[in-house]
Design an enzyme around this catalytic site. Structure first.
Site, mmCIF file in Angstrom:
data_model
loop_
_atom_site.group_PDB
_atom_site.id
_atom_site.type_symbol
_atom_site.label_atom_id
_atom_site.label_comp_id
_atom_site.label_asym_id
_atom_site.label_seq_id
_atom_site.Cartn_x
_atom_site.Cartn_y
_atom_site.Cartn_z
ATOM 1 N NE ARG A 111 35.047 37.961 20.967
ATOM 2 C CZ ARG A 111 35.328 39.183 22.134
ATOM 3 N NH1 ARG A 111 36.569 39.397 21.973
ATOM 4 N NH2 ARG A 111 34.534 40.219 21.740
ATOM 5 C CE LYS A 138 33.044 40.541 17.682
ATOM 6 N NZ LYS A 138 31.806 41.055 18.472
ATOM 7 C CG HIS A 198 30.148 34.459 23.115
ATOM 8 N ND1 HIS A 198 31.978 35.142 22.996
ATOM 9 C CD2 HIS A 198 29.627 35.688 23.494
ATOM 10 C CE1 HIS A 198 31.838 36.681 22.248
ATOM 11 N NE2 HIS A 198 30.323 36.516 22.579
ATOM 12 N NE ARG A 201 34.031 38.387 25.105
ATOM 13 C CZ ARG A 201 35.445 39.026 25.337
ATOM 14 N NH1 ARG A 201 35.976 39.291 25.853
ATOM 15 N NH2 ARG A 201 35.221 40.903 24.551
ATOM 16 C CD1 TRP A 224 33.218 43.627 24.359
ATOM 17 C CD2 TRP A 224 33.964 43.510 25.978
ATOM 18 N NE1 TRP A 224 32.862 42.423 24.591
ATOM 19 C CE2 TRP A 224 32.793 42.826 25.916
ATOM 20 C CE3 TRP A 224 33.955 43.758 26.820
ATOM 21 C CZ2 TRP A 224 32.415 41.946 26.743
ATOM 22 C CZ3 TRP A 224 33.551 43.101 28.332
ATOM 23 C CH2 TRP A 224 32.988 41.628 28.013
ATOM 24 C CE1 TYR A 233 27.635 40.908 29.553
ATOM 25 C CE2 TYR A 233 28.682 42.380 28.993
ATOM 26 C CZ TYR A 233 28.343 41.605 29.117
ATOM 27 O OH TYR A 233 28.642 40.300 27.842
#
Length: 262
Positions: A111, A138, A198, A201, A224, A233
């Site tokens: 990020r 995050k 962003h 990413r 994640w 994706y």
């Protein structure tokens, strides 16, 4: 309403109620009976979805209810990614100080602030790894990332510029933003559709999937915490289903079948 009580049905009812409200417009005529457009109502849903996703990332809720946004009657993709020719054109138009962090973002998927505030103390060149400390991640969980050849070349370019920061500005401090006016101006010069920092990413993740990286591996590489986060994706690499698709037997080999298929 408690977060756990917000379901897809509740959101659908919310959308319907918002679209039934009178259209808000300055100097609206008394006989103007138009109601709120779907696009306007969906701006509210986009905010609701952002809040629910944040709540999920903080583990306040177990899952995010499905929120299907539409545009002109078609499902709307919620992210943007660059093709390689677009990425190269954008690189050529970027200011010099943005080129190195731009390449590093595309190489790691990190990020914006994780890239711009990278410290040399969190880089092990010999082992080709770098870390994001938990307070800066995050999900508030430390992330270790292997560095590919592209990332290593960027670090080599930045070596010796500052003893603390990998991407220092002229005052020896990290840049505040990458997604600035210069970044947007470079996009216009490169003649590409607008994107945020962003979205680099998303580009990194999309390129990985198209190159054959599994969603599970992508989940770990990107830090994640939810498999749901990488499913967006999956449509970019249907090849991983080829073995499963081949499980169905070929329809008969009899003379009549063969003749009918000619």
């Amino acid at each position: 309403m408690a977060l756990d009580d917000i379901t897809s049905d509740v959101i659908a009812d919310l959308l319907a109620a918002r679209m039934a409200e009178p259209k808000v417009k300055k100097n609206r005529r008394a006989d103007d009976n138009r109601t709120t457009s779907r696009s306007t109502a969906e701006k509210m849903l986009a905010l609701v979805r952002s809040i629910l996703r944040a709540a999920h990332s903080w583990e306040w809720i177990d899952r995010v209810p499905a929120i299907q946004l539409q545009e002109n009657g078609k499902p709307k993709e919620d992210y943007r990614w660059l093709t390689r020719p677009e990425a190269e054109r954008l690189y050529d138009e970027l200011a010099d100080h943005l080129r190195a962090p731009y390449l590093f973002a595309l190489a790691t998927g990190w990020r914006e602030q994780n890239v711009l505030r990278l410290e040399w103390s969190r880089v092990d060149v010999a082992r080709r790894v770098a870390w994001i400390p938990a307070p800066h991640a995050k999900g508030k969980r430390a992330i270790g990332a292997p560095l590919n050849d592209q990332a290593m070349k960027v670090l080599e370019m930045q070596k010796g510029k500052n003893k603390d920061w990998v991407f220092p500005n002229e005052e020896g401090q990290p840049y505040t933003r990458g997604n600035n006016h210069g970044f947007k101006a470079a996009q216009r010069r490169a003649k590409i559709q607008p994107l945020r920092w962003h979205d680099l990413r998303h580009t990194w993740a999309s390129w990985h999937v198209m190159a054959g990286t599994s969603l599970r591996a992508l989940m770990e590489l990107g830090g994640w915490r939810s498999y749901q986060s990488v499913l967006r994706y999956s449509h970019l690499s249907p090849e991983h289903l080829a073995l499963d698709a081949a499980r169905l037997p070929t329809l008969g080999s009899g003379a009549k079948t063969v003749q009918a298929m000619k």
